[in-house]
Design an enzyme around this catalytic site. Structure first.
Site, mmCIF file in Angstrom:
data_model
loop_
_atom_site.group_PDB
_atom_site.id
_atom_site.type_symbol
_atom_site.label_atom_id
_atom_site.label_comp_id
_atom_site.label_asym_id
_atom_site.label_seq_id
_atom_site.Cartn_x
_atom_site.Cartn_y
_atom_site.Cartn_z
ATOM 1 N N ALA A 113 0.816 -1.211 0.000
ATOM 2 C CA ALA A 113 0.000 0.000 0.000
ATOM 3 C C ALA A 113 0.851 1.263 0.000
ATOM 4 O O ALA A 113 0.377 2.319 -0.400
ATOM 5 C CB ALA A 113 -0.936 -0.012 1.212
ATOM 6 N N ASN A 154 0.831 -5.192 8.438
ATOM 7 C CA ASN A 154 2.214 -5.256 7.961
ATOM 8 C C ASN A 154 2.586 -3.950 7.259
ATOM 9 O O ASN A 154 1.898 -3.517 6.326
ATOM 10 C CB ASN A 154 2.361 -6.433 6.989
ATOM 11 C CG ASN A 154 3.791 -6.678 6.581
ATOM 12 O OD1 ASN A 154 4.428 -5.821 5.989
ATOM 13 N ND2 ASN A 154 4.302 -7.858 6.895
ATOM 14 N N VAL A 156 4.725 -3.212 5.120
ATOM 15 C CA VAL A 156 5.073 -3.340 3.712
ATOM 16 C C VAL A 156 3.858 -3.738 2.867
ATOM 17 O O VAL A 156 3.817 -3.473 1.667
ATOM 18 C CB VAL A 156 6.207 -4.371 3.526
ATOM 19 C CG1 VAL A 156 6.556 -4.560 2.058
ATOM 20 C CG2 VAL A 156 7.443 -3.948 4.305
ATOM 21 N N GLU A 157 2.859 -4.331 3.491
ATOM 22 C CA GLU A 157 1.714 -4.849 2.732
ATOM 23 C C GLU A 157 0.536 -3.857 2.755
ATOM 24 O O GLU A 157 0.488 -2.935 1.949
ATOM 25 C CB GLU A 157 1.335 -6.237 3.260
ATOM 26 C CG GLU A 157 2.477 -7.238 3.041
ATOM 27 C CD GLU A 157 2.155 -8.636 3.505
ATOM 28 O OE1 GLU A 157 1.064 -9.145 3.152
ATOM 29 O OE2 GLU A 157 2.977 -9.226 4.234
ATOM 30 N N MET A 158 -0.394 -3.983 3.717
ATOM 31 C CA MET A 158 -1.563 -3.097 3.720
ATOM 32 C C MET A 158 -1.366 -1.887 4.638
ATOM 33 O O MET A 158 -2.086 -0.900 4.528
ATOM 34 C CB MET A 158 -2.806 -3.903 4.086
ATOM 35 C CG MET A 158 -3.044 -5.036 3.087
ATOM 36 S SD MET A 158 -4.351 -6.197 3.533
ATOM 37 C CE MET A 158 -5.763 -5.362 2.851
#
Length: 358
Positions: A113, A154, A156-158
């Site tokens: 994201a 996370n 790095v993710e959402m």
């Protein structure tokens, strides 16, 4: 004398009749015997496969313990597709685990994201994940509920900075307030982070993909053609099932990548991810990963933990050499690929229908 002749004649005639009947019975049984002999090879193949491999269970049996399944399914499906679960409002679970492409995004690693940030491992498919012993490449989540919580927070993710931010977002949506109450009727405050994960997991628990292989395991031996059966034989003879076992053909064990031969010497495109050791600090877990499922493997490229290999043939060569010390012939690999394609199943159509979000 006459009576003896009559009895003898009757006995001879009766014996002749019996012989004729015996010959007739044997003749009528020739075709079934040939059929049984042909089927015997299939039965033997099935019996060997059935020692380690299983057909998929029914959705009903997998979800039997989930209360209010329908309500949780509908809620979980909406959450799965909802980009509100990401900090930028653009990333959903389906972004990396796209159900229209067999639960993956077909990228080596996935964008997060936050612009410019990428995940460090390949996004595994969510299909049939309920059958796995654990989730993620390093098995750090034991259940689908635990897994669902991870990517949302996370960075790095959402990249949601705190679960309360997400809960506040959801509480502002009247339809979600109603749906959480319906899915968790016993709770006075049903919109919680645990229940977000619970609902998503309920939805994901239904994502089973039966295939022709399951028909074969259900003893429909016509479900696979001759080449596919040869491929299954190659699979079993090579002992691939020692790692890729169970109903998901994987997901149940943790194994070192390169158990026999260093996989970098086999193919230097594969990244040097240290695997589970970064989680456990146990030297024995160096280069160890959860064994991935082979279900839908034809569609879930690229392969391995870093998505470094893009075709099945190369992946098979790497695994055969690094894990089993085998140099498979082109014909064996061709047959094995044919078998692996029988594991491509049907994604539930209802799950792929994108919901109208509130």
């Amino acid at each position: 004398m006459t009576r003896g002749i009559i009895i003898a004649g009757f006995t001879a005639a009766f014996l002749t009749f019996l012989v004729f009947r015996m010959v007739s019975v044997d003749e009528t049984q020739i075709t079934p015997r040939k059929t049984t002999q042909i089927a015997k090879e299939d039965i033997q193949l099935w019996a060997i496969a059935n020692k380690a491999l299983k057909g998929l269970p029914s959705v009903e049996s997998v979800t039997a313990s989930i209360d209010n399944l329908e309500e949780k399914y509908e809620l979980g499906k909406m959450l799965y597709y909802d980009p509100r679960l990401s900090v930028n409002g653009e990333q959903s679970c389906n972004s990396c685990h796209d159900l229209s492409t067999f639960g993956v995004d077909n990228l080596s690693t996935s964008p997060g994201a936050i612009k410019g940030k990428m995940g460090d491992r390949n996004s595994p498919t969510v299909l049939n994940a309920v059958l796995h012993d654990s989730q993620f490449w390093d098995g750090r989540a034991k259940t689908l509920e635990e897994q669902a919580k991870g990517p949302i927070l996370n960075p790095v993710e959402m990249a949601i900075p705190h679960e309360d931010l997400l809960i506040d977002r959801l509480k502002e949506v009247e339809d979600y307030v109603k749906r959480f109450r319906s899915a968790f009727p016993e709770e006075s405050n049903p919109i919680t982070y645990d229940n977000v994960a619970n609902a998503i997991a309920a939805f994901e628990s239904t994502l089973l993909t039966p295939s022709r292989f399951d028909d074969f395991m259900d003893r429909d031996f016509t479900a696979l053609n001759d080449q596919e059966k040869r491929g299954l034989t190659v699979f079993l003879d090579a002992n691939c099932q020692s790692c890729h076992d169970g109903a998901a053909l994987g997901g149940m064990q943790y194994r070192k990548f390169g158990e026999i031969n260093d996989f970098w010497t086999v193919n230097n495109k594969i990244g040097r991810d240290k695997g589970m050791v970064t989680l456990t600090d146990n030297p024995g877990d160096l280069y160890k990963f959860k064994v991935p499922s082979l279900r839908n493997i034809e569609k879930t490229y690229p392969y391995f933990h870093d998505g470094s290999i893009w075709d099945l043939e190369t992946s098979i060569h790497v695994m055969a050499k690094s894990q089993l010390n085998l140099d498979m012939s082109d014909e064996e690999i061709e047959d094995l690929v044919a078998f692996l394609k029988t594991l491509t199943g049907e994604v539930p159509e209802r799950a792929m229908t994108v919901p109208e979000l509130p």
